[in-house]
Design a protein around this motif. Structure first.
Motif, PDB file in Angstrom:
ATOM      1  N   THR A 142       6.102  61.245 -52.827  1.00  0.00           N
ATOM      2  CA  THR A 142       4.988  60.778 -51.564  1.00  0.00           C
ATOM      3  C   THR A 142       5.925  60.658 -50.403  1.00  0.00           C
ATOM      4  OG1 THR A 142       3.723  59.556 -52.687  1.00  0.00           O
ATOM      5  CG2 THR A 142       3.647  59.011 -50.727  1.00  0.00           C
ATOM      6  N   THR A 143       5.401  60.883 -49.116  1.00  0.00           N
ATOM      7  CA  THR A 143       6.251  60.569 -47.916  1.00  0.00           C
ATOM      8  C   THR A 143       5.210  59.981 -47.167  1.00  0.00           C
ATOM      9  OG1 THR A 143       7.431  62.539 -48.018  1.00  0.00           O
ATOM     10  CG2 THR A 143       6.802  61.680 -45.691  1.00  0.00           C
ATOM     11  N   PHE A 144       6.031  58.660 -46.666  1.00  0.00           N
ATOM     12  CA  PHE A 144       5.163  57.863 -45.169  1.00  0.00           C
ATOM     13  C   PHE A 144       6.387  57.597 -43.999  1.00  0.00           C
ATOM     14  CE2 PHE A 144       2.776  55.229 -48.585  1.00  0.00           C
ATOM     15  CZ  PHE A 144       1.787  55.227 -48.707  1.00  0.00           C
ATOM     16  N   VAL A 145       5.311  58.405 -42.705  1.00  0.00           N
ATOM     17  CA  VAL A 145       6.021  58.030 -41.896  1.00  0.00           C
ATOM     18  C   VAL A 145       5.286  57.132 -41.333  1.00  0.00           C
ATOM     19  CG1 VAL A 145       6.001  59.409 -40.049  1.00  0.00           C
ATOM     20  CG2 VAL A 145       6.314  60.877 -41.924  1.00  0.00           C
ATOM     21  N   VAL A 146       5.133  56.512 -40.755  1.00  0.00           N
ATOM     22  CA  VAL A 146       5.124  55.207 -39.583  1.00  0.00           C
ATOM     23  C   VAL A 146       6.040  55.426 -38.326  1.00  0.00           C
ATOM     24  CG1 VAL A 146       5.110  52.460 -39.174  1.00  0.00           C
ATOM     25  CG2 VAL A 146       5.312  53.900 -41.975  1.00  0.00           C
ATOM     26  N   ARG A 147       5.170  55.823 -37.213  1.00  0.00           N
ATOM     27  CA  ARG A 147       5.243  55.280 -35.318  1.00  0.00           C
ATOM     28  C   ARG A 147       4.680  54.599 -34.988  1.00  0.00           C
ATOM     29  NH1 ARG A 147       3.825  60.903 -37.336  1.00  0.00           N
ATOM     30  NH2 ARG A 147       5.808  62.033 -37.147  1.00  0.00           N
ATOM     31  N   ASN A 148       5.801  54.460 -34.182  1.00  0.00           N
ATOM     32  CA  ASN A 148       5.358  52.871 -32.501  1.00  0.00           C
ATOM     33  C   ASN A 148       5.111  51.881 -33.012  1.00  0.00           C
ATOM     34  OD1 ASN A 148       5.867  55.388 -30.764  1.00  0.00           O
ATOM     35  ND2 ASN A 148       3.904  56.248 -31.184  1.00  0.00           N
TER      36      ASN A 148
END
Length: 654
Positions: A142-148
């Protein structure tokens, strides 16, 4: 005023304030989810302190396509099913608040694939607004990308610190997780720079080295204890690596990093008399406690824990720490500055190296290596080739040779070093010996390092002591073997009196001195409760205390040895400590240690001349103590300096 029912997005934003207060909270929750998914490798990558970009990648079990949207619902979790499950939580996460809270205040992209799935899934949710799920080809995990982060809650965003400070908070969290799970490979990347990369080989000491460096790793004491209350393994630092705050106190319960007043007090009390006041130790301790004896559901960020039997756990942890420290060689050694040594080595080596490299022997070796390298690139015949009249072995042997050369230094460098050592033998003790030690570490099982093998304070060594004299009417110099030891007479005498008084109290040899008139104490309700609770202990130690009406209590007798000391102040100090402990440390040990520490006021002071005979007797008494290295207040009684370091200072060794 009319009562309003809040919408789901607002509810999630409010909940996010409890769980997600900064980028480090996001990292903590997502990495813990990765660990719960049985990942063996986790990568954390951030930019701008995690405010603009966070990416967490793991090789865990992944999320099924049908569960992806449900995972972002508030209180949706795979860790528990009923309230009864809270009594035996073994996972790091369990409330189901993290993903919904993160998604409500940021732009989240999820990419996940299960082991059984043919394809992975990609899903976006921005500020709580859902997108569509699409199939993508990705590896398992699993990959989580959290922006801004906090882009839609500016009021909260303005309370964040600078990107450097926020990155520091994230680094602390990643380090704690790496320490608590040495079996998981943890990688941390900040603005494209690799900050941490643990192997995941399960060796806690390797992780400590990666995070804290050589100096701390070289001064660790191992702990491995199992009892009816808990199992604990890990390392504690020798007192010489103390710090001015608790940042180096790392302890974990069932893989979870927490902050506990009970555990901190037990650790610090265990170090008492080994470490100076207002100094704190280094620890990395992994506790295992049965889930039914702890409550992890007492803090939104799960940073606190409630113990069912804290009053029993406290003395056991204290005993574990104290037993580990007792009997170890803890004499601080004065050493030449590392930077000075390195600088001198570089200055010595450079001109030597340039001269040696001009020698015909070095030139010939380099020519051969270049020829072999050329043959390897051209691809030699399987049998052999002839170069300049010399046979070159087949391709297989050359491949082995090339591989072997990668794992050890070249012949050229080795001969250069040998010639350098021949010209300047002092390089052996500083670089060659260091390299030999590091090489042996890769082939042999690492062992606990000690300051010296032959103990100064042993009966066998006592016969070879040579008392040189006293300086500044305070410090005694003792020569023993290849070392010079300096003993602080006041600290040493304090320690002797402390142990002598403690022994009398433990063997019930203390006598009482009657007071006329008695001392009158005015106690609060809690203070009076402590006096009543431990009345037998006070009486056994020589204090006779009884009610005098209202809040007043009369002290009719005190311990005989303390009659001339500050009797009322000492007694109130003990009662204050009992009240501060809040019942955690409910034993007479605290009372006895306080009495013994006050008795140290009778110790010989600095700037007081002792005869050689008196100093000799003082050292003899130190021989009988379990911990002769620190006074009751934690200051060192002895320091040492080797003959080698002394000669370096006088430039006898260059």
């Amino acid at each position: 005023m009319a009562i309003q029912i809040l919408d789901e997005i607002t509810i999630n934003k409010i909940a996010a304030g409890e769980v997600i207060d900064r980028p480090a909270s996001v990292v903590k929750e997502l990495v813990e989810n990765a660990i719960d998914a049985l990942a063996t490798a986790v990568t954390v990558e951030i930019k701008d302190g995690g405010i603009s970009f966070i990416r967490i990648t793991d090789n865990g079990g992944g999320i099924e396509k049908a569960d992806i949207k449900n995972a972002f619902l508030r209180h949706a979790t795979s860790k528990i099913k009923t309230a009864e499950d809270l009594l035996s939580v073994s996972s790091l996460g369990f409330r189901g608040e993290a993903l919904s809270s993160i998604a409500s205040v940021s732009m989240v992209e999820l990419i996940s694939k299960t082991k059984s799935g043919l394809m992975g899934c990609r899903y976006e949710i921005k500020g709580g607004t859902e997108g569509e799920i699409e199939d993508v080809g990705v590896p398992e995990g699993t990959t989580f990308v959290v922006r801004n982060l906090f882009y839609n809650t500016p009021a909260r965003k303005k309370f964040l610190k600078s990107s450097v400070t926020e990155a520091g908070y994230i680094s602390d969290i990643v380090q704690k997780i790496a320490l608590s799970h040495p079996e998981i490979g943890i990688r941390f990347i900040n603005n494209g720079k690799h900050m941490l990369n643990t192997s995941g080989n399960g060796n806690l000491k390797d992780v400590i080295y990666q995070i804290y460096g050589r100096d701390i790793t070289a001064n660790l004491l191992e702990i491995n204890v199992v009892n009816s209350l808990f199992k604990v393994q890990g390392y504690i630092g020798k007192p010489l690596i103390s710090r001015g705050n608790r940042n180096f106190e790392n302890y974990f319960i069932n893989g979870r990093y927490i902050k506990s007043g009970i555990i901190s007090k037990a650790i610090e009390e265990g170090y008492k008399n080994f470490m100076m006041q207002h100094k704190y130790p280094f620890t990395a301790l992994l506790f295992q406690i049965e889930p039914e004896f702890i409550d992890v559901n007492v803090h939104p960020a799960k940073m606190e824990m409630r113990f069912q039997n804290g009053e029993k756990i406290y003395p056991e942890i204290l005993k574990t720490i104290r037993d580990t420290l007792t009997g170890k060689d803890l004499v601080p050694e004065v050493k030449i500055e590392e930077g000075e040594r390195k600088e001198k080595n570089e200055k010595k080596r450079e001109p030597l190296k340039k001269e040696i490299e001009k020698s015909p022997e070095i030139f010939e070796i380099r020519r051969r290596e270049e020829m072999k390298s050329a043959v390897s690139r051209e691809g030699p015949d399987i049998n052999s080739q002839n170069i300049n009249g010399r046979d070159v072995k087949n391709a297989e042997s050359m491949t082995v040779q090339n591989a072997d050369n990668k794992n050890r230094e070249s012949s050229t460098d080795r001969i250069i070093k040998e010639k350098e050592i021949a010209v300047n033998p002092s390089l052996v003790s500083e670089e060659t010996v260091y390299n030999q030690k590091n090489t042996s570490k890769t082939t042999e099982k690492p062992e606990q390092m000690t300051l010296f093998d032959d103990k100064l304070l042993s009966k066998e060594a006592r016969l070879r002591h040579k008392i040189v004299g006293q300086v500044f009417e305070t410090y005694w110099i003792v020569e023993y073997g290849e070392k010079m030891f300096i003993i602080d007479q006041h600290a040493a005498h304090e320690k002797v009196l402390f142990e002598r008084t403690m022994l009398k109290l433990k063997t019930k040899e203390s006598l009482s001195q009657e007071l006329n008139p008695p001392i009158i104490l005015n106690l609060s309700i809690r203070e009076a409760e402590m006096v009543k609770k431990y009345q037998k202990e006070f009486l056994r130690l020589g204090y006779e205390i009884e009610g005098f009406g209202g809040n007043d209590y009369a002290v009719h007798s005190v311990p005989f040895d303390l009659y001339s000391l500050a009797r009322q102040e000492l007694l109130m100090e003990m009662i204050d400590h009992l009240t501060d402990e809040n019942g955690i440390r409910g034993s007479s040990d605290l009372i006895m240690e306080k009495i013994a520490s006050m008795s140290c006021k009778a110790a010989v002071k600095g700037n007081s001349r002792l005869s050689a005979v008196e100093a000799d007797r003082l050292i003899d008494e130190l021989l009988t103590l379990e911990n002769p290295y620190n006074c009751p207040h934690g200051r060192p009684t002895i320091i040492s300096m080797s003959k080698y370091e002394l000669e370096k200072k006088f430039k006898r060794i260059i």
